[in-house]
Design a protein around this motif. Sequence first.
Motif, PDB file in Angstrom:
ATOM      1  N   ILE A  44     -21.497  25.479  15.521  1.00  0.00           N
ATOM      2  CA  ILE A  44     -22.265  26.643  15.049  1.00  0.00           C
ATOM      3  C   ILE A  44     -22.599  26.466  13.571  1.00  0.00           C
ATOM      4  CG2 ILE A  44     -22.164  29.136  14.601  1.00  0.00           C
ATOM      5  CD1 ILE A  44     -20.254  29.248  17.116  1.00  0.00           C
ATOM      6  N   CYS A 129     -22.248  30.723  19.971  1.00  0.00           N
ATOM      7  CA  CYS A 129     -21.331  31.790  19.525  1.00  0.00           C
ATOM      8  C   CYS A 129     -20.621  32.411  20.722  1.00  0.00           C
ATOM      9  CB  CYS A 129     -22.084  32.874  18.756  1.00  0.00           C
ATOM     10  SG  CYS A 129     -22.585  32.407  17.099  1.00  0.00           S
ATOM     11  N   ARG A 133     -16.715  32.390  21.601  1.00  0.00           N
ATOM     12  CA  ARG A 133     -16.014  33.653  21.881  1.00  0.00           C
ATOM     13  C   ARG A 133     -15.176  33.522  23.149  1.00  0.00           C
ATOM     14  NH1 ARG A 133     -17.346  37.202  25.515  1.00  0.00           N
ATOM     15  NH2 ARG A 133     -19.486  36.445  25.703  1.00  0.00           N
ATOM     16  N   LEU A 167     -16.964  36.702  16.603  1.00  0.00           N
ATOM     17  CA  LEU A 167     -17.939  35.792  17.217  1.00  0.00           C
ATOM     18  C   LEU A 167     -18.975  36.548  18.044  1.00  0.00           C
ATOM     19  CD1 LEU A 167     -15.447  32.964  18.122  1.00  0.00           C
ATOM     20  CD2 LEU A 167     -17.350  32.787  16.483  1.00  0.00           C
ATOM     21  N   ALA A 171     -22.917  36.644  17.062  1.00  0.00           N
ATOM     22  CA  ALA A 171     -23.977  36.329  18.023  1.00  0.00           C
ATOM     23  C   ALA A 171     -25.072  37.389  17.972  1.00  0.00           C
ATOM     24  CB  ALA A 171     -23.392  36.214  19.433  1.00  0.00           C
TER      25      ALA A 171
END
Length: 190
Positions: A44, A129, A133, A167, A171
């Motif tokens: 990311i 993301c 998560r 997370l 996102a």
Amino acid sequence: MKIYTKTGDKGTTALFGGTRVPKHHLRIDCYGTIDELNSYIGLIKDIQTTQNLKKELVRIQTDLFTLGAMLATPNEMKKLKNGKERLNISKINETSITFLENRIDEMNNYLTPMTHFILPGGNKIVSFCHIARCVCRRSERLTVALNDEENIHDSILKYLNRLSDYLFVLARKLSKDLGAEEVKWIPEKL
């Protein structure tokens, strides 16, 4: 430092302090999943272009290495014979957790309130993301299971719980920043 030691060739590995356990041991699964999570956060970070977010994600990656080291140190090995701590580094604590909470609140202030569940996707970085998560939630579940066997420091469980929330909100923020559509989950009625 030599990369291969050959000490794990028969399916065991050493915890911090020297205790050898099978590579399928729950503790190894816990910090191995943290390592997987850390790799996704690195991905990311490499896709994202803003310097502020890169710094934020490096901080989280550093925290995850610390968290992994804490998990790699069984309770019976936390102290040396002279009473000093074996793991002589700063630990995950309320400051780390508060950092995530503050970032979640700051990002949420920028977003419209949620009215539905959101389907993961919309942009490559947003999807990563959501994958991170999910890996974070898995690491949390594994760590809770380990906590049932032996006491894990509360800050580890809190941190993982907040990180998965972070997370998710990240996102959503990236979706908004990139103009990606958030697809609401609206179940069909029978």
